[in-house]
Design a protein around this motif. Structure first.
Motif, PDB file in Angstrom:
ATOM      1  N   PRO A  31     -16.177   6.774   9.070  1.00  0.00           N
ATOM      2  CA  PRO A  31     -14.711   6.790   9.021  1.00  0.00           C
ATOM      3  C   PRO A  31     -14.213   7.322   7.667  1.00  0.00           C
ATOM      4  N   PHE A  32     -13.097   8.055   7.716  1.00  0.00           N
ATOM      5  CA  PHE A  32     -12.555   8.639   6.487  1.00  0.00           C
ATOM      6  C   PHE A  32     -12.259   7.577   5.440  1.00  0.00           C
ATOM      7  N   ASP A  33     -11.761   6.419   5.855  1.00  0.00           N
ATOM      8  CA  ASP A  33     -11.479   5.333   4.912  1.00  0.00           C
ATOM      9  C   ASP A  33     -12.745   4.884   4.191  1.00  0.00           C
ATOM     10  N   THR A  34     -13.854   4.917   4.881  1.00  0.00           N
ATOM     11  CA  THR A  34     -15.127   4.531   4.268  1.00  0.00           C
ATOM     12  C   THR A  34     -15.548   5.551   3.216  1.00  0.00           C
ATOM     13  N   LEU A  35     -15.364   6.827   3.519  1.00  0.00           N
ATOM     14  CA  LEU A  35     -15.671   7.867   2.532  1.00  0.00           C
ATOM     15  C   LEU A  35     -14.817   7.703   1.280  1.00  0.00           C
ATOM     16  N   GLU A  36     -13.526   7.442   1.481  1.00  0.00           N
ATOM     17  CA  GLU A  36     -12.637   7.219   0.336  1.00  0.00           C
ATOM     18  C   GLU A  36     -13.072   6.008  -0.471  1.00  0.00           C
ATOM     19  N   PHE A  37     -13.466   4.929   0.216  1.00  0.00           N
ATOM     20  CA  PHE A  37     -13.917   3.732  -0.470  1.00  0.00           C
ATOM     21  C   PHE A  37     -15.127   4.036  -1.349  1.00  0.00           C
ATOM     22  N   ASN A  39     -16.081   6.820  -2.674  1.00  0.00           N
ATOM     23  CA  ASN A  39     -15.679   7.631  -3.827  1.00  0.00           C
ATOM     24  C   ASN A  39     -15.009   6.779  -4.897  1.00  0.00           C
ATOM     25  N   GLU A  40     -14.080   5.938  -4.484  1.00  0.00           N
ATOM     26  CA  GLU A  40     -13.373   5.089  -5.444  1.00  0.00           C
ATOM     27  C   GLU A  40     -14.299   4.041  -6.067  1.00  0.00           C
ATOM     28  N   TYR A  41     -15.099   3.405  -5.236  1.00  0.00           N
ATOM     29  CA  TYR A  41     -15.996   2.369  -5.743  1.00  0.00           C
ATOM     30  C   TYR A  41     -17.048   2.969  -6.680  1.00  0.00           C
ATOM     31  N   GLY A  42     -17.602   4.120  -6.309  1.00  0.00           N
ATOM     32  CA  GLY A  42     -18.575   4.776  -7.183  1.00  0.00           C
ATOM     33  C   GLY A  42     -17.981   5.106  -8.534  1.00  0.00           C
ATOM     34  N   GLU A  43     -16.748   5.595  -8.530  1.00  0.00           N
ATOM     35  CA  GLU A  43     -16.064   5.916  -9.791  1.00  0.00           C
ATOM     36  C   GLU A  43     -15.808   4.649 -10.613  1.00  0.00           C
ATOM     37  N   ASP A  44     -15.289   3.617  -9.960  1.00  0.00           N
ATOM     38  CA  ASP A  44     -15.010   2.361 -10.662  1.00  0.00           C
ATOM     39  C   ASP A  44     -16.281   1.728 -11.217  1.00  0.00           C
ATOM     40  N   PHE A  45     -17.335   1.706 -10.412  1.00  0.00           N
ATOM     41  CA  PHE A  45     -18.598   1.114 -10.844  1.00  0.00           C
ATOM     42  C   PHE A  45     -19.189   1.907 -12.007  1.00  0.00           C
ATOM     43  N   GLY A  46     -19.194   3.230 -11.877  1.00  0.00           N
ATOM     44  CA  GLY A  46     -19.720   4.073 -12.949  1.00  0.00           C
ATOM     45  C   GLY A  46     -18.966   3.878 -14.250  1.00  0.00           C
ATOM     46  N   SER A  47     -17.657   3.776 -14.141  1.00  0.00           N
ATOM     47  CA  SER A  47     -16.829   3.556 -15.329  1.00  0.00           C
ATOM     48  C   SER A  47     -17.125   2.201 -15.967  1.00  0.00           C
ATOM     49  N   ALA A  48     -17.184   1.166 -15.146  1.00  0.00           N
ATOM     50  CA  ALA A  48     -17.432  -0.192 -15.657  1.00  0.00           C
ATOM     51  C   ALA A  48     -18.802  -0.322 -16.291  1.00  0.00           C
ATOM     52  N   THR A  55     -24.984  11.666 -13.052  1.00  0.00           N
ATOM     53  CA  THR A  55     -25.360  10.404 -12.417  1.00  0.00           C
ATOM     54  C   THR A  55     -24.130   9.723 -11.838  1.00  0.00           C
ATOM     55  N   ARG A  56     -23.072   9.697 -12.591  1.00  0.00           N
ATOM     56  CA  ARG A  56     -21.827   9.072 -12.117  1.00  0.00           C
ATOM     57  C   ARG A  56     -21.263   9.801 -10.906  1.00  0.00           C
ATOM     58  N   LYS A  57     -21.353  11.123 -10.917  1.00  0.00           N
ATOM     59  CA  LYS A  57     -20.850  11.915  -9.791  1.00  0.00           C
ATOM     60  C   LYS A  57     -21.665  11.672  -8.519  1.00  0.00           C
ATOM     61  N   ARG A  58     -22.925  11.286  -8.685  1.00  0.00           N
ATOM     62  CA  ARG A  58     -23.804  11.083  -7.532  1.00  0.00           C
ATOM     63  C   ARG A  58     -23.738   9.667  -6.953  1.00  0.00           C
ATOM     64  N   LEU A  59     -23.103   8.748  -7.630  1.00  0.00           N
ATOM     65  CA  LEU A  59     -23.026   7.372  -7.131  1.00  0.00           C
ATOM     66  C   LEU A  59     -22.421   7.278  -5.729  1.00  0.00           C
ATOM     67  N   PRO A  60     -21.296   7.947  -5.448  1.00  0.00           N
ATOM     68  CA  PRO A  60     -20.757   7.871  -4.082  1.00  0.00           C
ATOM     69  C   PRO A  60     -21.743   8.388  -3.036  1.00  0.00           C
ATOM     70  N   ASN A  61     -22.500   9.433  -3.379  1.00  0.00           N
ATOM     71  CA  ASN A  61     -23.481   9.964  -2.440  1.00  0.00           C
ATOM     72  C   ASN A  61     -24.589   8.954  -2.166  1.00  0.00           C
ATOM     73  N   LEU A  62     -25.011   8.239  -3.179  1.00  0.00           N
ATOM     74  CA  LEU A  62     -26.035   7.216  -3.004  1.00  0.00           C
ATOM     75  C   LEU A  62     -25.526   6.090  -2.108  1.00  0.00           C
ATOM     76  N   LEU A  63     -24.295   5.664  -2.343  1.00  0.00           N
ATOM     77  CA  LEU A  63     -23.688   4.636  -1.496  1.00  0.00           C
ATOM     78  C   LEU A  63     -23.582   5.127  -0.050  1.00  0.00           C
ATOM     79  N   LEU A  64     -23.177   6.360   0.110  1.00  0.00           N
ATOM     80  CA  LEU A  64     -23.026   6.940   1.436  1.00  0.00           C
ATOM     81  C   LEU A  64     -24.367   7.050   2.155  1.00  0.00           C
ATOM     82  N   LEU A  65     -25.399   7.449   1.447  1.00  0.00           N
ATOM     83  CA  LEU A  65     -26.721   7.543   2.057  1.00  0.00           C
ATOM     84  C   LEU A  65     -27.195   6.174   2.534  1.00  0.00           C
ATOM     85  N   GLY A  66     -26.951   5.143   1.756  1.00  0.00           N
ATOM     86  CA  GLY A  66     -27.290   3.781   2.181  1.00  0.00           C
ATOM     87  C   GLY A  66     -26.521   3.376   3.430  1.00  0.00           C
ATOM     88  N   TYR A  67     -25.260   3.747   3.481  1.00  0.00           N
ATOM     89  CA  TYR A  67     -24.435   3.441   4.655  1.00  0.00           C
ATOM     90  C   TYR A  67     -24.968   4.149   5.897  1.00  0.00           C
TER      91      TYR A  67
END
Length: 86
Positions: A31-37, A39-48, A55-67
């Motif tokens: 779902p598109f909402d999941t893709l947006e999540f 992206n946002e979560y990967g950015e927030d986590f990388g920042s925190a 590496t930070r740019k790839r975090l959403p892809n890693l989350l998506l692959l797990g999903y």
């Protein structure tokens, strides 16, 4: 097939796909909402966590692959082909 083998097969498959094929697969399965999540979560986590650069740019892809892996496992379980191992 074990969960680990399934994960490696999926990772190998992703390296062989063209961008258009990946986008098509995502559109059909995530779902598109999941893709947006992711992206946002990967950015927030990388920042925190002080993760920068590629590496930070790839975090959403890693989350998506797990999903995607989890969705695939659930579909296999639903079809009665329970993956074994961990």
């Amino acid at each position: 097939m074990t969960r680990s083998e399934l994960a490696w097969e999926l990772a190998d498959l992703f390296t062989e796909l063209k961008v258009e094929q990946i986008n098509d697969m995502l559109a059909k399965n995530v779902p598109f909402d999941t893709l947006e999540f992711f992206n946002e979560y990967g950015e927030d986590f990388g920042s925190a966590e002080g993760i920068d650069g590629d590496t930070r740019k790839r975090l959403p892809n890693l989350l998506l692959l797990g999903y995607i892996l989890r969705v695939l496992e659930e579909r296999l379980l639903h079809d009665g082909e329970e993956p074994t191992g961990s």
